[in-house]
Scaffold this motif. Structure first.
Motif, PDB file in Angstrom:
ATOM      1  N   LEU A  16      -1.394  46.008 -11.558  1.00 47.75           N
ATOM      2  CA  LEU A  16      -1.945  44.834 -10.885  1.00 47.75           C
ATOM      3  C   LEU A  16      -0.936  43.702 -10.779  1.00 47.75           C
ATOM      4  CD1 LEU A  16      -5.521  44.682 -12.468  1.00 47.75           C
ATOM      5  CD2 LEU A  16      -4.839  45.671 -10.281  1.00 47.75           C
ATOM      6  N   LEU A  17       0.031  43.667 -11.684  1.00 51.65           N
ATOM      7  CA  LEU A  17       0.973  42.548 -11.723  1.00 51.65           C
ATOM      8  C   LEU A  17       2.307  42.868 -11.067  1.00 51.65           C
ATOM      9  CD1 LEU A  17       0.334  41.264 -15.366  1.00 51.65           C
ATOM     10  CD2 LEU A  17      -0.490  40.277 -13.225  1.00 51.65           C
ATOM     11  N   SER A  18       2.438  44.050 -10.500  1.00 56.94           N
ATOM     12  CA  SER A  18       3.688  44.438  -9.845  1.00 56.94           C
ATOM     13  C   SER A  18       3.386  44.920  -8.431  1.00 56.94           C
ATOM     14  CB  SER A  18       4.394  45.551 -10.630  1.00 56.94           C
ATOM     15  OG  SER A  18       4.623  45.156 -11.966  1.00 56.94           O
ATOM     16  N   PRO A  19       4.218  44.550  -7.462  1.00 63.22           N
ATOM     17  CA  PRO A  19       4.014  45.056  -6.094  1.00 63.22           C
ATOM     18  C   PRO A  19       4.082  46.579  -6.062  1.00 63.22           C
ATOM     19  CG  PRO A  19       5.580  43.228  -6.114  1.00 63.22           C
ATOM     20  CD  PRO A  19       5.344  43.607  -7.549  1.00 63.22           C
ATOM     21  N   SER A  20       3.081  47.204  -5.495  1.00 66.08           N
ATOM     22  CA  SER A  20       3.033  48.661  -5.426  1.00 66.08           C
ATOM     23  C   SER A  20       2.024  49.066  -4.364  1.00 66.08           C
ATOM     24  CB  SER A  20       2.641  49.264  -6.781  1.00 66.08           C
ATOM     25  OG  SER A  20       1.336  48.850  -7.145  1.00 66.08           O
ATOM     26  N   GLU A  21       2.035  50.354  -4.015  1.00 67.85           N
ATOM     27  CA  GLU A  21       1.056  50.853  -3.054  1.00 67.85           C
ATOM     28  C   GLU A  21      -0.360  50.759  -3.622  1.00 67.85           C
ATOM     29  OE1 GLU A  21       2.085  54.749  -1.820  1.00 67.85           O
ATOM     30  OE2 GLU A  21       3.967  54.155  -0.849  1.00 67.85           O
ATOM     31  N   THR A  22      -0.484  50.968  -4.919  1.00 63.18           N
ATOM     32  CA  THR A  22      -1.800  50.841  -5.554  1.00 63.18           C
ATOM     33  C   THR A  22      -2.345  49.435  -5.386  1.00 63.18           C
ATOM     34  OG1 THR A  22      -1.303  52.549  -7.186  1.00 63.18           O
ATOM     35  CG2 THR A  22      -3.030  50.971  -7.747  1.00 63.18           C
TER      36      THR A  22
ATOM     37  N   ARG B 225      -3.483  48.823  -1.870  1.00 58.77           N
ATOM     38  CA  ARG B 225      -4.790  49.417  -1.571  1.00 58.77           C
ATOM     39  C   ARG B 225      -5.922  48.576  -2.153  1.00 58.77           C
ATOM     40  NH1 ARG B 225      -1.853  54.365  -2.105  1.00 58.77           N
ATOM     41  NH2 ARG B 225      -2.079  54.304  -4.375  1.00 58.77           N
ATOM     42  N   LEU B 226      -5.712  48.044  -3.346  1.00 59.56           N
ATOM     43  CA  LEU B 226      -6.762  47.252  -3.981  1.00 59.56           C
ATOM     44  C   LEU B 226      -6.992  45.922  -3.271  1.00 59.56           C
ATOM     45  CD1 LEU B 226      -6.063  47.777  -7.789  1.00 59.56           C
ATOM     46  CD2 LEU B 226      -8.018  48.599  -6.490  1.00 59.56           C
ATOM     47  N   THR B 227      -5.935  45.347  -2.740  1.00 60.91           N
ATOM     48  CA  THR B 227      -6.055  44.032  -2.099  1.00 60.91           C
ATOM     49  C   THR B 227      -6.290  44.136  -0.597  1.00 60.91           C
ATOM     50  OG1 THR B 227      -3.633  43.912  -1.871  1.00 60.91           O
ATOM     51  CG2 THR B 227      -4.609  42.937  -3.847  1.00 60.91           C
ATOM     52  N   GLN B 228      -6.477  45.343  -0.100  1.00 64.70           N
ATOM     53  CA  GLN B 228      -6.722  45.507   1.333  1.00 64.70           C
ATOM     54  C   GLN B 228      -8.015  44.793   1.732  1.00 64.70           C
ATOM     55  OE1 GLN B 228      -7.052  49.571   2.516  1.00 64.70           O
ATOM     56  NE2 GLN B 228      -7.057  49.126   4.701  1.00 64.70           N
ATOM     57  N   GLY B 229      -7.922  43.971   2.769  1.00 63.91           N
ATOM     58  CA  GLY B 229      -9.084  43.233   3.233  1.00 63.91           C
ATOM     59  C   GLY B 229      -9.228  41.854   2.622  1.00 63.91           C
ATOM     60  N   ILE B 230      -8.407  41.533   1.623  1.00 59.90           N
ATOM     61  CA  ILE B 230      -8.464  40.203   1.014  1.00 59.90           C
ATOM     62  C   ILE B 230      -7.697  39.219   1.896  1.00 59.90           C
ATOM     63  CG2 ILE B 230      -7.756  38.817  -0.977  1.00 59.90           C
ATOM     64  CD1 ILE B 230      -8.207  41.216  -2.726  1.00 59.90           C
ATOM     65  N   TYR B 231      -8.249  38.035   2.073  1.00 59.37           N
ATOM     66  CA  TYR B 231      -7.598  37.033   2.909  1.00 59.37           C
ATOM     67  C   TYR B 231      -6.385  36.471   2.172  1.00 59.37           C
ATOM     68  CZ  TYR B 231      -6.829  32.849   5.701  1.00 59.37           C
ATOM     69  OH  TYR B 231      -6.259  31.881   6.489  1.00 59.37           O
ATOM     70  N   ASN B 232      -5.199  36.802   2.656  1.00 59.95           N
ATOM     71  CA  ASN B 232      -3.974  36.315   2.017  1.00 59.95           C
ATOM     72  C   ASN B 232      -2.901  36.008   3.058  1.00 59.95           C
ATOM     73  OD1 ASN B 232      -3.393  38.891   2.811  1.00 59.95           O
ATOM     74  ND2 ASN B 232      -2.715  39.632   0.817  1.00 59.95           N
TER      75      ASN B 232
ATOM     76  N   GLU C 189      -0.009  35.434  -3.875  1.00 61.91           N
ATOM     77  CA  GLU C 189       0.673  36.605  -3.338  1.00 61.91           C
ATOM     78  C   GLU C 189       2.101  36.263  -2.929  1.00 61.91           C
ATOM     79  OE1 GLU C 189      -0.435  39.999  -2.748  1.00 61.91           O
ATOM     80  OE2 GLU C 189      -1.665  39.246  -4.376  1.00 61.91           O
ATOM     81  N   GLN C 190       2.286  35.083  -2.360  1.00 58.31           N
ATOM     82  CA  GLN C 190       3.614  34.661  -1.948  1.00 58.31           C
ATOM     83  C   GLN C 190       4.520  34.431  -3.157  1.00 58.31           C
ATOM     84  OE1 GLN C 190       3.605  30.996   0.268  1.00 58.31           O
ATOM     85  NE2 GLN C 190       5.845  30.868   0.349  1.00 58.31           N
ATOM     86  N   ALA C 191       3.940  33.930  -4.235  1.00 61.77           N
ATOM     87  CA  ALA C 191       4.742  33.599  -5.415  1.00 61.77           C
ATOM     88  C   ALA C 191       5.060  34.814  -6.278  1.00 61.77           C
ATOM     89  CB  ALA C 191       4.010  32.553  -6.259  1.00 61.77           C
ATOM     90  N   LEU C 192       4.287  35.882  -6.171  1.00 62.01           N
ATOM     91  CA  LEU C 192       4.433  37.012  -7.090  1.00 62.01           C
ATOM     92  C   LEU C 192       5.838  37.607  -7.118  1.00 62.01           C
ATOM     93  CD1 LEU C 192       3.133  38.966  -9.091  1.00 62.01           C
ATOM     94  CD2 LEU C 192       2.436  40.378  -7.142  1.00 62.01           C
ATOM     95  N   PRO C 193       6.465  37.934  -5.975  1.00 60.18           N
ATOM     96  CA  PRO C 193       7.819  38.521  -6.057  1.00 60.18           C
ATOM     97  C   PRO C 193       8.828  37.592  -6.724  1.00 60.18           C
ATOM     98  CG  PRO C 193       6.876  38.837  -3.868  1.00 60.18           C
ATOM     99  CD  PRO C 193       5.985  37.877  -4.578  1.00 60.18           C
ATOM    100  N   ASP C 194       8.750  36.296  -6.417  1.00 59.62           N
ATOM    101  CA  ASP C 194       9.684  35.349  -7.033  1.00 59.62           C
ATOM    102  C   ASP C 194       9.444  35.231  -8.533  1.00 59.62           C
ATOM    103  OD1 ASP C 194      10.978  34.821  -4.680  1.00 59.62           O
ATOM    104  OD2 ASP C 194       9.837  33.017  -4.210  1.00 59.62           O
TER     105      ASP C 194
END
Length: 223
Positions: free
Chosen positions: A107-113, A116-123, A135-140
């Protein structure tokens, strides 16, 4: 058994019926999880999340059914319910720490999983919405984490003794503990974090009790 023993009185036994409702809800949740997992092609990377969710639901069903058996109004049927529901005992446990750690990493790392879990979430980027900002801050934040550990280690070693965060960052630059690009990343990450956790701020006049026209004051401050 509950319907046969209590009949219409089951509706009056709200705690018993509520526990049975919890069991039914978790059965639906488990069915939905399996249907989603199957429809997405049984991705192996999602198995830790599916396992965690199933362990959690089954444990909660055990707790609910145990509550029904232990608190059933007809005491003669309590023993029979315990035997029917748990002939070998109550062995189900909550999801373990190791499995929970695997789920947290997904959940805390960018991945295909995670996609899939966040599909449809407004971001939508740049919308100012809290979820899109996170979501924007996570990679940084992930990239800046080892840099923050490096600064913390230097601080414990006494190399960074300034009081403020900005001053400590300048000290780290002067001592070549971090590069200019790394400092820019840390500043950007800090700004994103502060933007996410910041809350609305109002003047004292707006919050004063008995104010006749709060909207007018808020409009004047905005202007």
């Amino acid at each position: 058994i509950a319907m046969l023993a209590l009949g219409g009185r089951l509706k009056q036994k709200e705690r018993v019926s509520a526990r049975l409702g919890d069991v039914l809800s978790h059965l639906y949740i488990c069915s939905a999880m399996l249907a989603r997992y199957e429809s997405q092609g049984r991705p192996a990377a999602d198995q830790p999340i599916l396992a965690w969710a199933f362990h959690d639901s089954i444990y909660k069903m055990q707790v609910a059914l145990g509550g029904v058996a232990d608190n059933f109004p007809n005491r003669w049927l309590r023993g029979m319910l315990r035997f029917v529901l748990f002939p070998l005992g109550r062995f189900e446990r909550e999801p373990g720490d190791r499995l929970s750690h695997k789920v947290a990493q997904l959940l805390l790392s960018p991945s295909e999983t995670r996609e899939r879990l966040t599909q449809g979430i407004y971001n939508t980027p740049g919308s100012g919405h809290a979820i899109s900002m996170m979501e924007q801050a996570l990679p940084d934040i992930i990239e800046a984490e080892p840099l923050e550990r490096r600064l913390l280690k230097a601080q414990r070693a006494g190399k960074l003794d300034a009081l403020g965060w900005d001053a400590q960052l300048e000290q780290a630059l002067d001592q070549s503990l971090i590069s200019g690009e790394e400092a820019a990343l840390l500043r950007r990450t800090r700004k994103l974090t502060l933007d996410i956790i910041s809350v609305d701020e109002f003047e004292a006049d707006v919050l004063r009790l008995g104010q006749s026209d709060v909207r007018e004051i808020m409009t004047s401050h905005a202007a």
